[in-house]
Scaffold this motif. Structure first.
Motif, PDB file in Angstrom:
ATOM      1  N   GLY A   1      45.092  18.227  63.531  1.00 36.34           N
ATOM      2  CA  GLY A   1      45.126  17.366  64.959  1.00 36.34           C
ATOM      3  C   GLY A   1      46.643  17.299  65.256  1.00 36.34           C
ATOM      4  N   ASP A   2      46.659  16.696  66.425  1.00 35.47           N
ATOM      5  CA  ASP A   2      47.914  16.523  67.148  1.00 35.47           C
ATOM      6  C   ASP A   2      48.675  17.723  67.525  1.00 35.47           C
ATOM      7  N   TYR A   3      47.702  18.666  68.202  1.00 32.92           N
ATOM      8  CA  TYR A   3      48.141  20.050  68.887  1.00 32.92           C
ATOM      9  C   TYR A   3      49.043  19.990  69.826  1.00 32.92           C
ATOM     10  N   ILE A   4      48.985  18.864  70.780  1.00 34.62           N
ATOM     11  CA  ILE A   4      49.977  18.450  71.704  1.00 34.62           C
ATOM     12  C   ILE A   4      50.368  16.996  71.563  1.00 34.62           C
ATOM     13  N   TYR A   5      51.227  16.523  72.001  1.00 33.14           N
ATOM     14  CA  TYR A   5      51.676  15.050  72.185  1.00 33.14           C
ATOM     15  C   TYR A   5      51.643  14.876  73.439  1.00 33.14           C
ATOM     16  N   GLU A   6      50.805  13.885  73.955  1.00 33.18           N
ATOM     17  CA  GLU A   6      50.851  13.302  75.218  1.00 33.18           C
ATOM     18  C   GLU A   6      52.000  12.590  75.870  1.00 33.18           C
TER      19      GLU A   6
ATOM     20  N   ASP B   1      44.838  11.856  67.259  1.00 31.93           N
ATOM     21  CA  ASP B   1      45.091  10.992  68.395  1.00 31.93           C
ATOM     22  C   ASP B   1      45.968  11.200  69.651  1.00 31.93           C
ATOM     23  N   HIS B   2      47.104  12.023  69.376  1.00 31.47           N
ATOM     24  CA  HIS B   2      47.846  12.452  70.298  1.00 31.47           C
ATOM     25  C   HIS B   2      47.368  13.423  71.079  1.00 31.47           C
ATOM     26  N   ASP B   3      46.151  14.089  70.874  1.00 35.63           N
ATOM     27  CA  ASP B   3      45.642  15.068  71.694  1.00 35.63           C
ATOM     28  C   ASP B   3      45.231  14.225  72.875  1.00 35.63           C
TER      29      ASP B   3
ATOM     30  N   SER C   1      56.335  20.336  63.384  1.00 36.70           N
ATOM     31  CA  SER C   1      57.633  19.842  63.891  1.00 36.70           C
ATOM     32  C   SER C   1      57.929  18.315  64.128  1.00 36.70           C
ATOM     33  N   SER C   2      56.896  17.647  64.047  1.00 37.38           N
ATOM     34  CA  SER C   2      56.998  16.099  64.710  1.00 37.38           C
ATOM     35  C   SER C   2      57.849  15.358  63.635  1.00 37.38           C
ATOM     36  N   GLY C   3      58.810  14.663  64.424  1.00 33.48           N
ATOM     37  CA  GLY C   3      59.604  13.788  63.518  1.00 33.48           C
ATOM     38  C   GLY C   3      61.069  14.531  63.313  1.00 33.48           C
TER      39      GLY C   3
ATOM     40  N   SER D   1      49.153  20.502  60.710  1.00 34.89           N
ATOM     41  CA  SER D   1      48.876  19.305  61.941  1.00 34.89           C
ATOM     42  C   SER D   1      50.355  18.830  62.460  1.00 34.89           C
ATOM     43  N   CYS D   2      50.334  18.216  63.752  1.00 30.86           N
ATOM     44  CA  CYS D   2      51.322  17.534  64.150  1.00 30.86           C
ATOM     45  C   CYS D   2      52.563  18.550  64.750  1.00 30.86           C
ATOM     46  N   GLN D   3      52.514  19.033  66.046  1.00 24.43           N
ATOM     47  CA  GLN D   3      53.377  20.041  66.260  1.00 24.43           C
ATOM     48  C   GLN D   3      54.343  19.545  67.799  1.00 24.43           C
TER      49      GLN D   3
END
Ligand SMILES: [Fe+2]
Length: 512
Positions: free
Chosen positions: A184-189, A240-242, A437-439, A157-159
């Protein structure tokens, strides 16, 4: 199970859902785009495997960063041919057909192939005019009830692309997996990646259909992400960030923004869902209707594994710290909860996974006697969480394993029959994947982790580096390898196993 080629081809025509006459493979009379660039810059993908088929995906986009979000394509429909074979050289073709890529779908195609053999490796590719796509690989699911000795799948998740390189995806692509479950969180808006010479890329938050399409196009241009999609089918759900950070139901996170108007937010969600569906290897059953999209569904892998994918955003009660945490609060909503509890009480496979977004086990985030809970977790809907856990026990659901994303750190947790009693029976296991990758890089231990583990003895493992979880499931045990990376600041760093957790059949708990 013998299936004639004629049957396969007939099924293919029906499945395209379009009045396209079947033609011999790779005949160059397709309505090709006028551009000379390859239309396959976003790669290929497969998803949601069944015993006889899989979804094949691509999107035609010779210029995926074109300002209008339409990928540099003309507005007219384009014929896309596809082929499935038993070998990567396509000397043994099994099925072929064609689909129409339409501008209203951003020239994405979703082909639901049927008539394939169960538990078999397949290779697929697309063609438009003289352009041929990269080759993807997909295993079909084992037949219903068939004995399965081994099933290997990643959870990830979370990229957030600005935060680092997709070294974890390069590792996933090398892992020889049956499936990737995306939580989830494939993209970050919220954040775009700057590209020299492309000043139009939104530095602001994605809010429009063109914005979301551009964001997906930008993320999907990454070669490591494309490699992970090409290596195995994915089963995706959304977080959510999707759409937008910490949204819930029809409520935007930000009270003083215009889209706090539920009608405005629903319109934004419709655009985000539409771009999400356009870029994911999902079936028509998941295609959004405006602001609605059914993500919850079950994938079955013979007698070994049932994977229940959940949506913990669309139906949940708003995260409002001013409101009491009463029993009416819900994460799943009534319809999804009824579907899940029925599924978990009926005949199931040996292992029952719940692929979902937010932290399930309780977490007291405040050291000492005071209790501090994270409202963006199941602690915000504790009554529903505890009832779901009790249902797993009452229904004797075999080997429940809860799979979680969202928090950008790896955890392994014992789910106890009574969360307030550390000596009560362990009834399920929770495995939490870190972010791709997030963070940014992170570290093995955070400053507060000693206190976290002391306050929460059911949390058996934590690691705050980037990576994913590789699960190898057999009838005897579930082994989870927590894969971590030393860095995502440079491309090419290898993944290695920080620890492995083994869950023996019939004996839940996270033994590190
Ligand atoms: Fe995230």
């Amino acid at each position: 199970m013998g299936v004639s080629r004629r049957t396969l081809l007939g099924g293919a025509v029906a499945l395209t859902g379009a009045a396209v006459a079947l033609r011999a493979p790779w005949v160059a009379d397709a309505t090709a785009p006028t551009t000379t660039a390859s239309p396959f810059t976003l790669g290929v993908a497969s998803g949601d495997p069944t015993p006889d088929g899989v979804v094949l995906w691509t999107r035609l986009a010779p210029d995926p960063l074109a300002p209008d979000g339409l990928g540099g394509m003309p507005s007219r429909p384009v014929l896309v041919e596809w082929e499935v074979a038993a070998d990567a050289g396509f000397r043994a073709p099994l099925a072929r057909g064609s689909a129409v890529a339409r501008a209203e779908d951003a020239h994405a195609v979703h082909v639901e192939v049927a008539g394939l053999r169960p538990a078999a490796e397949h290779f697929y590719r697309f063609r438009v005019g003289t352009e041929i796509s990269p080759v993807g690989r997909a295993r079909t699911a084992p037949a219903p009830g068939a004995r399965v000795d081994r099933f290997a799948f990643a959870i990830a998740s979370c990229q957030s692309r600005p935060d680092g390189y997709y070294n974890a995806h390069a590792a996933i692509a090398r892992d020889d997996l049956d499936l990737v479950a995306w939580l989830g969180d494939y993209i970050y808006e919220s954040a775009a990646v700057g590209v020299p010479g492309r000043a139009h890329l939104p530095a602001r938050e994605a809010v429009s259909l063109a914005d979301y399409r551009l964001r997906h196009g930008q993320y999907r241009s990454d070669p490591d992400l494309q490699a992970a999609h090409a290596a195995a089918p994915w089963a995706v759900t959304i977080d959510d960030h999707d759409v937008e950070n910490n949204w819930a139901g029809d409520v935007s996170q930000v009270d003083d923004e215009p889209d706090n108007d539920p009608a405005v937010f629903r319109a934004r969600r419709a655009d985000a869902y539409r771009a999400f569906w356009e870029h994911m290897p999902l079936r028509r059953a998941q295609r959004p209707q405006g602001p609605e999209m059914r993500m919850h569904r079950r994938l079955t892998f013979g007698d070994l594994l049932d994977l229940h994918l959940l949506d913990t955003r669309r139906y949940r009660t708003d995260q409002d710290p001013k409101r009491p945490r009463d029993r009416a609060r819900t994460m799943l909503g009534a319809e999804q909860r009824a579907w899940l509890t029925t599924a978990l009480a009926g005949p199931t496979a040996r292992w029952n996974a719940l692929g979902q977004q937010v932290f399930f086990s309780p977490r007291d985030l405040t050291a000492g006697p005071a209790t501090g809970l994270d409202e963006d977790s199941w602690d915000d809907c504790a009554a529903e969480r505890d009832a779901l856990r009790d249902h797993l026990v009452a229904a004797r659901t075999p080997n429940p394993v809860i799979l979680t994303g969202d928090v950008h750190a790896a955890h392994a947790c014992d789910v106890r029959a009574d969360f307030t009693d550390p000596s009560s029976r362990v009834v399920a296991t929770e495995l939490v994947t870190t972010s791709i990758s997030s963070g940014g890089n992170g570290s093995a231990r955070g400053a507060g982790d000693a206190a976290l583990l002391a306050e929460n003895p059911h949390i058996r493992f934590v690691d705050r580096r980037r990576g994913y979880v590789r699960n190898v499931v057999t009838p005897r045990e579930w082994r989870a390898d927590f894969q971590v990376l030393d860095t995502v600041s440079t491309r090419g760093a290898p993944a290695r196993t920080a620890t492995s957790v083994v869950i023996p059949d019939g004996d839940p708990g996270a033994r590190a």
